[in-house]
Design a protein around this motif. Structure first.
Motif, PDB file in Angstrom:
ATOM      1  N   ASP A   1      15.999 -90.899   6.230  1.00 10.01           N
ATOM      2  CA  ASP A   1      17.253 -91.584   6.542  1.00 10.01           C
ATOM      3  C   ASP A   1      17.472 -91.843   8.033  1.00 10.01           C
ATOM      4  O   ASP A   1      18.358 -92.626   8.380  1.00 10.01           O
ATOM      5  N   ALA A   2      16.703 -91.197   8.886  1.00  9.86           N
ATOM      6  CA  ALA A   2      16.958 -91.312  10.327  1.00  9.86           C
ATOM      7  C   ALA A   2      15.840 -92.005  11.095  1.00  9.86           C
ATOM      8  O   ALA A   2      15.834 -91.998  12.321  1.00  9.86           O
ATOM      9  N   GLY A   3      14.879 -92.584  10.385  1.00 10.35           N
ATOM     10  CA  GLY A   3      13.859 -93.385  11.048  1.00 10.35           C
ATOM     11  C   GLY A   3      12.551 -92.682  11.345  1.00 10.35           C
ATOM     12  O   GLY A   3      11.622 -93.303  11.878  1.00 10.35           O
TER      13      GLY A   3
ATOM     14  N   ASN B   1       9.284 -87.298  20.432  1.00  8.64           N
ATOM     15  CA  ASN B   1       9.968 -86.042  20.722  1.00  8.64           C
ATOM     16  C   ASN B   1      11.421 -86.284  21.133  1.00  8.64           C
ATOM     17  O   ASN B   1      12.314 -85.511  20.761  1.00  8.64           O
ATOM     18  N   ALA B   2      11.677 -87.340  21.881  1.00 14.73           N
ATOM     19  CA  ALA B   2      13.055 -87.660  22.261  1.00 14.73           C
ATOM     20  C   ALA B   2      13.901 -87.924  21.019  1.00 14.73           C
ATOM     21  O   ALA B   2      15.034 -87.433  20.901  1.00 14.73           O
ATOM     22  N   HIS B   3      13.353 -88.679  20.079  1.00 12.41           N
ATOM     23  CA  HIS B   3      14.060 -89.002  18.838  1.00 12.41           C
ATOM     24  C   HIS B   3      14.252 -87.746  17.990  1.00 12.41           C
ATOM     25  O   HIS B   3      15.349 -87.485  17.468  1.00 12.41           O
ATOM     26  N   TYR B   4      13.180 -86.977  17.855  1.00 13.20           N
ATOM     27  CA  TYR B   4      13.178 -85.767  17.019  1.00 13.20           C
ATOM     28  C   TYR B   4      14.156 -84.713  17.550  1.00 13.20           C
ATOM     29  O   TYR B   4      14.957 -84.154  16.803  1.00 13.20           O
TER      30      TYR B   4
ATOM     31  N   LYS C   1      16.741 -85.006  19.597  1.00 10.77           N
ATOM     32  CA  LYS C   1      18.147 -85.413  19.499  1.00 10.77           C
ATOM     33  C   LYS C   1      18.662 -85.196  18.077  1.00 10.77           C
ATOM     34  O   LYS C   1      19.769 -84.684  17.864  1.00 10.77           O
ATOM     35  N   PHE C   2      17.858 -85.600  17.100  1.00  9.98           N
ATOM     36  CA  PHE C   2      18.273 -85.410  15.708  1.00  9.98           C
ATOM     37  C   PHE C   2      18.410 -83.924  15.385  1.00  9.98           C
ATOM     38  O   PHE C   2      19.358 -83.509  14.699  1.00  9.98           O
ATOM     39  N   LEU C   3      17.480 -83.102  15.892  1.00 12.98           N
ATOM     40  CA  LEU C   3      17.538 -81.658  15.655  1.00 12.98           C
ATOM     41  C   LEU C   3      18.821 -81.059  16.229  1.00 12.98           C
ATOM     42  O   LEU C   3      19.493 -80.252  15.576  1.00 12.98           O
ATOM     43  N   ARG C   4      19.184 -81.461  17.449  1.00 12.54           N
ATOM     44  CA  ARG C   4      20.419 -80.956  18.052  1.00 12.54           C
ATOM     45  C   ARG C   4      21.646 -81.374  17.238  1.00 12.54           C
ATOM     46  O   ARG C   4      22.556 -80.564  16.999  1.00 12.54           O
ATOM     47  N   ASP C   5      21.670 -82.620  16.809  1.00  7.30           N
ATOM     48  CA  ASP C   5      22.802 -83.099  16.015  1.00  7.30           C
ATOM     49  C   ASP C   5      22.900 -82.364  14.685  1.00  7.30           C
ATOM     50  O   ASP C   5      24.004 -82.026  14.233  1.00  7.30           O
ATOM     51  N   GLU C   6      21.759 -82.122  14.055  1.00  8.88           N
ATOM     52  CA  GLU C   6      21.766 -81.419  12.775  1.00  8.88           C
ATOM     53  C   GLU C   6      22.307 -79.998  12.916  1.00  8.88           C
ATOM     54  O   GLU C   6      23.104 -79.535  12.089  1.00  8.88           O
TER      55      GLU C   6
ATOM     56  N   GLY D   1      11.127 -76.124  15.217  1.00  7.54           N
ATOM     57  CA  GLY D   1      11.528 -77.447  14.759  1.00  7.54           C
ATOM     58  C   GLY D   1      12.494 -77.397  13.584  1.00  7.54           C
ATOM     59  O   GLY D   1      13.222 -76.420  13.383  1.00  7.54           O
ATOM     60  N   MET D   2      12.489 -78.448  12.811  1.00  2.00           N
ATOM     61  CA  MET D   2      13.469 -78.632  11.743  1.00  2.00           C
ATOM     62  C   MET D   2      13.159 -77.791  10.512  1.00  2.00           C
ATOM     63  O   MET D   2      11.993 -77.510  10.217  1.00  2.00           O
ATOM     64  N   ASN D   3      14.224 -77.428   9.770  1.00  5.97           N
ATOM     65  CA  ASN D   3      13.996 -76.853   8.456  1.00  5.97           C
ATOM     66  C   ASN D   3      13.729 -77.985   7.464  1.00  5.97           C
ATOM     67  O   ASN D   3      13.744 -79.170   7.826  1.00  5.97           O
ATOM     68  N   ALA D   4      13.470 -77.640   6.212  1.00  3.45           N
ATOM     69  CA  ALA D   4      13.020 -78.647   5.247  1.00  3.45           C
ATOM     70  C   ALA D   4      14.073 -79.716   4.991  1.00  3.45           C
ATOM     71  O   ALA D   4      13.753 -80.907   4.874  1.00  3.45           O
TER      72      ALA D   4
END
Length: 360
Positions: free
Chosen positions: A128-130, A330-333, A335-340, A116-119
């Motif tokens: 900031d992203a909901g 998971n869909a929201h998470y 997508k944000f991870l890919r964009d980041e 998953g995401m880093n800090a």
């Protein structure tokens, strides 16, 4: 003292600017709450962040709002703090919420998913992203209000009695694993066990488990896992970061004056930032101590990482099929991870790779 000056100078100034400070100044309502942590007092990071938060609240309210912080097991068992908040035994708790995926797998998003995401990404998603709003909709059904309260950053990949050279070495391995990665490890043949922090060393020493993941070098060195299981691996594919959460009983929260609720938000945000700073500042020296004490540091084999990544997608698909909350988040998470990572590959990663090899 510097922290107190900052809170009193900038945090309280923010409350004054928002126009809600008169409720604090005029009402002077005395509030006494209890906070049950999932962590032992020996960890000045995971337990200490709750103490920092409580001091912040007291400073922001001139001592009118006092929070008594208790360690795991002192009021309720470490893994029962969610229930204690929900039923009103305590007003607050502090824990990493993947402990509670048995109630709802979507609580993992308030902590971390495997791969998953880093800090920094997690902060961006939450603030900031909901992400925070999406999670609060779920917590509301359980009578709880959540606040981010700490992040460890990317964690250590665990301590093992034997070397891990391939996926075969995971088969039959009994490992303390307190998060969703336990489901992933199960697909690779390992057996995961959720054990509270204060009981992990004893389980490792007695041979109840063969390996342990806990946190980062700073905490792990204190707890002494390397003395029993000397093979330390990096990185922790299951925790690219690990956000810890303040859980507040919603009914109790609604009884607070608006100014106290705002003070809670400010106090939590300050302590949240400081916890990650502690880990980043203290991990390098802790890693040197671990090596000096005989720890054998190795990189997790790519074969294991690849197999775990594939298995993690299977676990996510299974949870999505049975849990609408998980599917939606998971869909929201993701997508944000890919964009980041589209951005981080260009900027952060290229810079970090250069600096890691630079002659500093």
């Amino acid at each position: 003292m510097e922290r107190r000056r900052f809170i009193q100078g900038t945090g309280l100034a923010g409350i004054l600017a928002s126009g809600v400070a008169p409720a604090v100044v005029m009402a002077q309502r005395n509030v006494r709450w209890r906070l049950a942590s999932s962590y032992p007092r020996s960890l000045d990071t995971l337990f200490g962040v709750s103490e920092d938060f409580a001091r912040n609240i007291a400073d922001l309210t001139d001592g009118a709002f006092q929070i008594e912080v208790s360690a795991g097991g002192e009021i309720v068992p470490a893994l029962s703090v969610f229930d204690a908040v929900q039923n009103g035994t305590v007003e607050m708790a502090h824990a990493i919420t993947f402990y509670f995926i048995g109630k709802n797998e979507a609580f993992a998003f308030d902590a971390i998913l495997p791969f998953g995401m880093n800090a920094r990404m997690m902060n961006a998603w939450m603030y900031d992203a909901g992400g925070l709003q999406l999670l609060r909709e779920i917590y509301a059904r359980y009578g709880i209000v959540n606040f981010p309260l700490g992040n460890t950053g990317t964690q250590w990949g665990g301590w093992y009695r034997k070397e891990i050279r391939s996926v075969e070495d995971l088969k039959g391995l009994k490992m303390r694993m307190g998060n969703m990665a336990g489901h992933v490890l199960g697909k690779l043949g390992a057996v995961s066990q959720a054990i509270p922090g204060g009981e992990v060393y004893q389980a490792l020493e007695k041979g109840t488990i063969d390996a342990v993941e806990w946190s980062s070098p700073y905490d792990d060195q204190k707890l002494g896992f390397h003395r029993v299981a000397p093979y330390g691996y990096y990185p922790a594919w299951w925790e690219g970061s690990a956000q810890v959460t303040l859980l507040v009983n919603a009914k109790a929260y609604e009884t607070l004056p608006k100014a106290y609720r705002e003070a809670m938000r400010i106090a939590a945000t300050d302590a949240h930032t400081r916890m990650l700073a502690k880990y980043d500042a203290r991990n390098p020296e802790a890693l040197r101590r671990l090596i000096a004490e005989g720890a054998k540091i190795q990189r997790m084999p790519k074969e294991v990482m690849d197999a775990a990544f594939k298995a993690s997608r299977e676990v996510f698909a299974e949870f999505e099929a049975k849990n609408e909350d998980f599917r939606r988040l998971n869909a929201h998470y993701q997508k944000f991870l890919r964009d980041e990572y589209a951005w981080f590959r260009l900027s952060e990663l290229s810079y970090d790779q250069y600096m890691a090899a630079a002659p500093l």
